[in-house]
Design an enzyme around this catalytic site. Sequence first.
Site, PDB file in Angstrom:
ATOM      1  N   ASP A   1      10.148  18.069 -22.172  1.00  0.00           N
ATOM      2  CA  ASP A   1      10.204  16.572 -22.576  1.00  0.00           C
ATOM      3  C   ASP A   1      10.699  15.738 -21.479  1.00  0.00           C
ATOM      4  O   ASP A   1      11.403  16.526 -20.459  1.00  0.00           O
ATOM      5  CB  ASP A   1      11.002  16.270 -23.659  1.00  0.00           C
ATOM      6  CG  ASP A   1      10.412  15.065 -24.291  1.00  0.00           C
ATOM      7  OD1 ASP A   1       9.505  14.310 -23.873  1.00  0.00           O
ATOM      8  OD2 ASP A   1      10.856  14.819 -25.494  1.00  0.00           O
TER       9      ASP A   1
ATOM     10  N   GLY B   1      15.349  11.360 -21.630  1.00  0.00           N
ATOM     11  CA  GLY B   1      15.550  10.129 -22.285  1.00  0.00           C
ATOM     12  C   GLY B   1      14.330   9.387 -22.596  1.00  0.00           C
ATOM     13  O   GLY B   1      14.121   8.154 -22.943  1.00  0.00           O
TER      14      GLY B   1
ATOM     15  N   LYS C   1      13.539  -2.923 -13.961  1.00  0.00           N
ATOM     16  CA  LYS C   1      12.255  -4.018 -14.485  1.00  0.00           C
ATOM     17  C   LYS C   1      13.322  -5.319 -15.077  1.00  0.00           C
ATOM     18  O   LYS C   1      13.074  -6.416 -15.026  1.00  0.00           O
ATOM     19  CB  LYS C   1      11.260  -3.567 -15.423  1.00  0.00           C
ATOM     20  CG  LYS C   1      10.212  -2.883 -14.802  1.00  0.00           C
ATOM     21  CD  LYS C   1       9.510  -3.776 -13.639  1.00  0.00           C
ATOM     22  CE  LYS C   1       8.585  -4.884 -14.355  1.00  0.00           C
ATOM     23  NZ  LYS C   1       7.702  -5.449 -13.163  1.00  0.00           N
TER      24      LYS C   1
ATOM     25  N   ALA D   1       5.648  -3.482  -7.834  1.00  0.00           N
ATOM     26  CA  ALA D   1       6.690  -2.550  -8.482  1.00  0.00           C
ATOM     27  C   ALA D   1       6.460  -1.184  -8.314  1.00  0.00           C
ATOM     28  O   ALA D   1       5.250  -0.610  -7.957  1.00  0.00           O
ATOM     29  CB  ALA D   1       6.703  -3.008  -9.929  1.00  0.00           C
TER      30      ALA D   1
ATOM     31  N   THR E   1       7.475  -5.876 -18.846  1.00  0.00           N
ATOM     32  CA  THR E   1       7.072  -4.849 -19.684  1.00  0.00           C
ATOM     33  C   THR E   1       7.799  -4.697 -20.806  1.00  0.00           C
ATOM     34  O   THR E   1       9.014  -5.122 -20.892  1.00  0.00           O
ATOM     35  CB  THR E   1       7.136  -3.208 -18.773  1.00  0.00           C
ATOM     36  OG1 THR E   1       7.191  -2.290 -19.559  1.00  0.00           O
ATOM     37  CG2 THR E   1       8.638  -3.225 -18.148  1.00  0.00           C
ATOM     38  N   ASP E   2       7.364  -4.240 -21.815  1.00  0.00           N
ATOM     39  CA  ASP E   2       8.006  -4.087 -23.009  1.00  0.00           C
ATOM     40  C   ASP E   2       9.089  -2.984 -23.120  1.00  0.00           C
ATOM     41  O   ASP E   2       9.763  -2.716 -23.737  1.00  0.00           O
ATOM     42  CB  ASP E   2       6.979  -3.608 -24.240  1.00  0.00           C
ATOM     43  CG  ASP E   2       6.136  -2.175 -24.112  1.00  0.00           C
ATOM     44  OD1 ASP E   2       6.474  -1.607 -22.948  1.00  0.00           O
ATOM     45  OD2 ASP E   2       5.366  -1.918 -24.993  1.00  0.00           O
ATOM     46  N   GLU E   3       8.957  -2.310 -21.897  1.00  0.00           N
ATOM     47  CA  GLU E   3       9.947  -1.115 -21.711  1.00  0.00           C
ATOM     48  C   GLU E   3      11.434  -1.800 -21.584  1.00  0.00           C
ATOM     49  O   GLU E   3      12.348  -0.848 -21.695  1.00  0.00           O
ATOM     50  CB  GLU E   3       9.603  -0.048 -20.706  1.00  0.00           C
ATOM     51  CG  GLU E   3       8.174   0.390 -20.989  1.00  0.00           C
ATOM     52  CD  GLU E   3       7.849   1.797 -20.023  1.00  0.00           C
ATOM     53  OE1 GLU E   3       8.843   2.441 -19.608  1.00  0.00           O
ATOM     54  OE2 GLU E   3       6.513   1.813 -19.794  1.00  0.00           O
TER      55      GLU E   3
ATOM     56  N   TYR F   1      13.438   3.018 -14.314  1.00  0.00           N
ATOM     57  CA  TYR F   1      12.169   2.052 -14.078  1.00  0.00           C
ATOM     58  C   TYR F   1      12.624   1.032 -14.846  1.00  0.00           C
ATOM     59  O   TYR F   1      12.389  -0.256 -14.369  1.00  0.00           O
ATOM     60  CB  TYR F   1      11.023   2.639 -14.431  1.00  0.00           C
ATOM     61  CG  TYR F   1       9.834   1.877 -14.829  1.00  0.00           C
ATOM     62  CD1 TYR F   1       9.327   1.054 -13.779  1.00  0.00           C
ATOM     63  CD2 TYR F   1       9.224   1.554 -16.172  1.00  0.00           C
ATOM     64  CE1 TYR F   1       8.378   0.003 -14.014  1.00  0.00           C
ATOM     65  CE2 TYR F   1       8.339   0.802 -16.365  1.00  0.00           C
ATOM     66  CZ  TYR F   1       7.631  -0.030 -15.495  1.00  0.00           C
ATOM     67  OH  TYR F   1       6.862  -1.005 -15.666  1.00  0.00           O
TER      68      TYR F   1
ATOM     69  N   LEU G   1       0.874  -1.194   0.047  1.00  0.00           N
ATOM     70  CA  LEU G   1       0.060  -0.079   0.080  1.00  0.00           C
ATOM     71  C   LEU G   1       0.952   1.262   0.091  1.00  0.00           C
ATOM     72  O   LEU G   1       0.990   1.834   0.984  1.00  0.00           O
ATOM     73  CB  LEU G   1      -1.010  -0.227   1.200  1.00  0.00           C
ATOM     74  CG  LEU G   1      -2.188  -1.133   1.118  1.00  0.00           C
ATOM     75  CD1 LEU G   1      -2.938  -1.111   2.390  1.00  0.00           C
ATOM     76  CD2 LEU G   1      -2.858  -1.048  -0.143  1.00  0.00           C
TER      77      LEU G   1
ATOM     78  N   ASN H   1       1.688  -0.707 -23.019  1.00  0.00           N
ATOM     79  CA  ASN H   1       1.116   0.200 -21.898  1.00  0.00           C
ATOM     80  C   ASN H   1      -0.427  -0.349 -21.764  1.00  0.00           C
ATOM     81  O   ASN H   1      -1.123  -0.350 -22.726  1.00  0.00           O
ATOM     82  CB  ASN H   1       1.143   1.716 -22.619  1.00  0.00           C
ATOM     83  CG  ASN H   1       2.264   2.259 -22.322  1.00  0.00           C
ATOM     84  OD1 ASN H   1       3.361   1.820 -22.999  1.00  0.00           O
ATOM     85  ND2 ASN H   1       2.386   3.288 -21.507  1.00  0.00           N
TER      86      ASN H   1
END
Length: 344
Positions: free
Chosen positions: A275, A278, A157, A83, A125-127, A153, A35, A182
């Site tokens: 922006d 990265g 992962k 995560a 994740t695809d990241e 991040y 939490l 996403n």
Amino acid sequence: MKILVTGGAGFIGGNFVQYMVNKYPEDQIINLDALTYAGNLETLKSVEDKPNYKFVKGDIADREFIMDLFEKERPDVVVNFAAESHVDRSIEDPDIFVKTNVLGTTTLLDASVKYGVKRYHQVSTDEVYGDLPLDRPDLFFTEKTPLHTSSPYSSAKAAADLFVQAYHRTYGLPTTISRCSNNYGPYHFPEKLIPLIISRALNDETIPVYGTGENVRDWLHVHDHCTAIDLIIRNGKVGEVYNVGGHNERTNLEVVKTVLKALDKPESLITYVTDRKGHDMRYAIDPTKLERELGWEPEYTFDTGIPQTIQWYLDNKEWWENIISGEYQNYFKEMYVDKGRAEE
Ligand code: NAD
Ligand code: TYD
């Protein structure tokens, strides 16, 4: 079957817990969540009284606590959603991403080896694949694409994924990994793009678009991510990685304009802001392996999922207004610990 779901008070974990509790009344679902700011037990209201559901508060990186929990519960399956998940926060403070995403994962892996878990599933994740250039629409991430991360991040992962694979090879732990694009849908925390647009537009507030808004994301409705994980833990091959995505690529600007139009709000709300450092240009998943080997098919396209999601946010204003107003802070203690509904 006893399934330990970590991070089940978050966006995707919360949707997954609800899906599993309702679909498999014969299975026991234990939801373990620390939490953090992103965890919200309001998300679990519809299942909290079901006999096959239980909530436990705790940190996946707390070794003693995790070992005690595994000793007591002896789960058959572990599905790790827990995560730190927000790229912008990882740029400000990477440490907690290493602690939860890497050390938390290795702690769960150690407990899974020690207590003979039959399947450990890592929600990735695809990241971890980095990004693709905008001028090569023919390129997609496959399971063989090298890991090439950009943000703290995604680096945390990717490190976790490598540990999962190492525990399979070294200790023979029966693991699977899913790498999804996403997600969007109900219970999405309003710091992420789509719920942020919806909640701000409904209050006639400006919509911050990073850079030029040309970055592309591949959007999947959270329900389809849940069905994919369910299939993988039941039928997926041990040691394998499965990409999850539904070919719904949109530029950020397209996403913002689609939501504004659906809400009948003016595009003048769009504000271009500095922006992200990265900032990844394009994510695009090739889900062929999951479709061919396990017969997975998404139920939603972006065009059907977005109206459903907007309607959910309109019908559940209290859920996100509470979060935005910060009133959620003392909620857990007052509503759950004091009332004896959950263990602390
Ligand atoms: P989220 O931030 O909404 O939820 C994370 C949950 O984990 C929260 O309930 C939080 O309280 C809990 N948590 C955080 N640290 C913890 C700790 N140390 N111990 C126990 N619980 C802890 O995240 P999400 O968007 O639901 O993502 C869930 C998982 O799916 C993550 O692993 C993420 O990397 C992955 N993923 C997310 C997306 C996406 O689009 N959101 C896409 C692909 C993969
Ligand atoms: P996000 O929802 O944070 O997901 P991720 O970074 O994991 O893909 O952001 C989705 C895209 O939207 C990403 O390209 C960053 C962009 N974005 C904005 O332009 N404005 C915002 O306020 C946010 C939160 C994101």
